[in-house]
Design an enzyme around this catalytic site. Structure first.
Site, PDB file in Angstrom:
ATOM      1  N   ASP A  83       0.871  -1.158   0.000  1.00 28.16           N
ATOM      2  CA  ASP A  83       0.000   0.000   0.000  1.00 28.16           C
ATOM      3  C   ASP A  83       0.919   1.223   0.000  1.00 28.16           C
ATOM      4  OD1 ASP A  83      -2.375   1.632   0.407  1.00 28.16           O
ATOM      5  OD2 ASP A  83      -1.618   1.897   2.442  1.00 28.16           O
ATOM      6  N   CYS A  84       0.424   2.354  -0.440  1.00 30.66           N
ATOM      7  CA  CYS A  84       1.287   3.530  -0.533  1.00 30.66           C
ATOM      8  C   CYS A  84       1.125   4.482   0.651  1.00 30.66           C
ATOM      9  CB  CYS A  84       1.034   4.276  -1.849  1.00 30.66           C
ATOM     10  SG  CYS A  84       2.155   5.673  -2.105  1.00 30.66           S
TER      11      CYS A  84
END
Length: 293
Positions: A83-84
């Site tokens: 995930d960022c």
């Protein structure tokens, strides 16, 4: 996150704790009085006999509040997916700064407003797809309206447009450069591709490479729905057993990944605690160290 339990003195909790040289007993009986002598007690050869004291009782170690995290298994891993925002990019710091820049929120409880908007957003994510920038605007406007605050269109646009400027965590670039020695890197993110590219540009200029970027505008869906995960498997042409998903959100990433049979690592940036069944680290740097980078 629940507030930590109030600390109490161990001596107040444990009747077996030593107080000023007196030894109490756990069964509630009065401590045994030692015999008194006018002079030292002599042993068989005239030497003073050692004074016998009741054994000191040690308070038992309290049980942990949560089960220890599971051990990380990286056997057969070919890709590390991430995930960022909240994992690589500092989501909490970025959104707090965006809230602080809204004039109507001056003198407001910003942490409470931030948490409230995050809960509101979950409802928008479950609705038919619309761009994430629109969800940012709508969730911010509803948060303000609940408190009788009015926001201008400029306020809403500036808030949504700030996301590409949010900085990465200090350890992100160096840790990802180390982690990509263990396999290809991929991103599964709930934003538009142009926003993601702008956020990752500083890391990519430093040499971080992502073999796949799965974004919401591509799959027309938002995590925790499964579309991101399915698209990643299709693009990477791998099974879930070959991917290790790394994320800082249980709701959006860790829980759905586990339900789909993916191996995952929880990056506990907020210090919420790991929990049974989930390997947990506090940072990407810790993950890189654990893999022997």
């Amino acid at each position: 996150m629940a507030a930590p339990a109030e600390q109490t003195d161990l001596a107040d909790r444990d009747p077996g704790r030593v107080h000023d040289g007196e030894h109490a007993h756990r069964d509630g009986r009065e401590p045994r009085e030692l015999p008194r002598h006018a002079g030292p007690v002599r042993g068989r050869r005239g030497a003073p006999a050692p004074r016998r004291l009741a054994p000191r009782r040690v308070a038992p170690r309290p049980a942990p509040l949560v089960s220890p995290p599971a051990r990380l298994d990286t056997s057969g891993i070919e890709v590390l997916s991430f995930d960022c925002y909240g994992t690589i990019i500092d989501w909490d710091g970025g959104i707090a700064a965006a809230f602080a820049a809204v004039p109507a929120f001056r003198d407001q409880d910003l942490p409470a407003l931030v948490a409230e908007r995050e809960e509101i957003e979950k409802h928008f994510l479950a609705e038919p797809y619309r761009p994430y920038r629109d969800i940012l605007r709508a969730s911010l406007q509803e948060t303000a309206a609940r408190h009788g605050l009015s926001l201008s269109r400029d306020d809403l646009d500036a808030f949504a447009a700030s996301m590409p400027t949010w900085p990465p965590f200090p350890d992100s670039t160096s840790a990802l450069l180390q982690l990509q020695r263990h396999g290809s890197l991929a991103i599964l993110s709930n934003v538009e591709r142009e926003v993601l590219d702008a956020s990752l540009a500083p890391l990519e200029r430093a040499g971080v490479r992502f073999s796949a970027k799965i974004t919401a505008d591509r799959v027309h869906s938002y995590k925790p729905a499964r579309a991101h995960f399915d698209a990643a498997l299709a693009e990477l042409e791998l099974s879930a057993s070959s991917i290790l998903h790394v994320a800082g959100s249980r709701y959006h990433d860790i829980d759905p990944a586990a339900q789909l049979g993916w191996r995952a690592v929880f990056v506990d940036r907020r210090g919420d605690g790991g929990g049974a069944g989930t390997p947990t680290v506090r940072s990407l740097a810790e993950l890189a160290r654990s893999l022997g980078s």
